[in-house]
Design an enzyme around this catalytic site. Structure first.
Site, PDB file in Angstrom:
ATOM      1  N   ASP A  28      89.151  29.022  11.134  1.00  0.00           N
ATOM      2  CA  ASP A  28      87.874  29.736  11.029  1.00  0.00           C
ATOM      3  C   ASP A  28      87.655  30.221   9.601  1.00  0.00           C
ATOM      4  O   ASP A  28      88.600  30.360   8.818  1.00  0.00           O
ATOM      5  CB  ASP A  28      87.884  30.926  11.989  1.00  0.00           C
ATOM      6  CG  ASP A  28      86.512  31.544  12.169  1.00  0.00           C
ATOM      7  OD1 ASP A  28      85.517  30.810  12.148  1.00  0.00           O
ATOM      8  OD2 ASP A  28      86.446  32.774  12.355  1.00  0.00           O
ATOM      9  N   GLU A  73      85.118  28.023   4.774  1.00  0.00           N
ATOM     10  CA  GLU A  73      84.197  27.448   3.778  1.00  0.00           C
ATOM     11  C   GLU A  73      84.721  27.567   2.339  1.00  0.00           C
ATOM     12  O   GLU A  73      84.453  26.667   1.566  1.00  0.00           O
ATOM     13  CB  GLU A  73      82.838  28.130   3.887  1.00  0.00           C
ATOM     14  CG  GLU A  73      82.006  27.680   5.066  1.00  0.00           C
ATOM     15  CD  GLU A  73      82.588  28.075   6.414  1.00  0.00           C
ATOM     16  OE1 GLU A  73      83.171  29.174   6.518  1.00  0.00           O
ATOM     17  OE2 GLU A  73      82.505  27.287   7.354  1.00  0.00           O
TER      18      GLU A  73
END
Length: 348
Positions: free
Chosen positions: A330, A333
């Site tokens: 998770d 990015e």
């Protein structure tokens, strides 16, 4: 294919060798395209498309499969910038609605012969792609102009060439395609197990159970909140019960490693410093300061030669404590609650 270019005004073209059909041409067309602009932190180039083009790709966007283009002489702009903006905003013609992934690739299918081609811009810079009924324009915030062209007899042929270039995913285990259960806020191992038992009692098929970051101590990777709902014995009993019933267990891992602990107090932090794997601050003097769920945090530099070994070691050590079957990666990015590096003294 054939490749040709002109020196002034500069432009290049890619065409099919067998038919001579031009697939991409960056040469300026007065009143329609601007040609190449190349500056230190910006570049732009365009190509002319066939009327009413069939364009696909430019993910990730919440947009129709066939990408819409601008109406009334305007443009639909597709912003590519991997970000954790929250939610899944609908695509807007003005752009600015990117999702988690950045895939600067488009595929164009041609009505005349059913053939297709693709264009891939190899960049991690922020990128806008403006699509009109007759043109496509790349506007990028710097970097080199590194483009690949894929010519195929069909769209599937183009996709095969593209994935051979960027890499294909590993084949997941069969159970990964099954029925999974997850949400934030179970609150305890006992409550998580109760959900699984209720699913069984109601005859609802379930192949895997997940836990979000509420299982962690202070939201730190590779920890359990043993004082508030997730004591190790209860977690082990829950996982053993899942395995006894042919089910799997998936735990979340965030890519940000908590940095608030003193040396010796949190092994993932200490091992990362020891291996020098954290992204360095542009100002020098140590890792770049970020802020995620645990508060102050550092990010592992995936280009560092020790990065893979670091994650392998942390995951292996953790699996000796909790026999998980999969990892939910998770915030990768990576997501950061600060805009760039966090200011000195910033506390979550």
């Amino acid at each position: 294919y054939t490749f040709s270019y002109t020196q002034f005004p500069f432009g290049f073209a890619v065409a099919r060798a067998d038919t001579g059909r031009v697939l991409f041409n960056s040469t300026q067309v007065i009143g329609l395209t601007n040609g190449l602009t190349f500056e230190q932190q910006y570049w732009e180039l365009s190509t002319v498309l066939e009327s009413d083009p069939l364009i696909y790709g430019l993910g990730q966007q919440k947009a129709p499969f066939r990408l819409p283009y601008g109406a009334d002489g305007g443009a639909d702009t597709y912003t590519l910038w991997a970000m954790d903006g929250g939610g899944t905003p609908d695509h807007r013609a003005a752009g600015g609605t990117p999702l988690y992934g950045s895939h600067p690739f488009y595929l164009q299918a041609l009505r005349a012969d059913g053939k297709a081609h693709g264009v891939f811009v190899r960049t991690s810079n922020a990128l806008d792609v403006a699509l009109t009924p007759s043109t496509l324009t790349f506007r990028c915030t710097g970097g080199v102009v590194d483009m690949s062209f894929f010519l195929g007899d069909s769209p599937s042929d183009v996709v095969r060439q593209y994935t051979a270039t960027v890499g294909r995913p590993s084949l997941p285990p069969l159970w990964a395609f099954g029925f999974h259960m997850c949400r934030w806020g179970y609150g305890s191992a006992a409550a998580t197990r109760a959900v699984v038992e209720r699913m069984r009692a109601e005859g609802v098929p379930q192949d895997a159970q997940w836990n979000d970051i509420d299982h962690m101590s202070a939201f730190r990777d590779f920890t359990l909140d043993e004082e508030d709902g997730f004591p190790r014995k209860q977690v082990k009993a829950m996982v053993d019960d899942l395995h006894d019933h042919g089910q799997r267990y998936v735990m979340i891992v965030d890519c940000a490693v908590s940095s608030r602990e003193w040396p010796g107090g949190y092994p993932p932090r200490d091992k990362g410093l020891e291996g020098g794997v954290f992204v360095r601050s542009a100002a020098g003097g140590g890792p770049a300061a970020g802020r995620v769920w645990p508060g102050p945090a550092w990010f592992v530099d995936f280009f560092h030669p020790n990065a893979s070994g670091y994650w392998e070691e942390q995951l292996a050590v953790w699996r000796e404590k909790v026999e998980y079957d999969g990892v939910w990666l998770d915030m990768n990015e990576p997501s950061n609650f600060c805009d760039g590096e966090c200011p000195a003294g910033c506390v979550a």
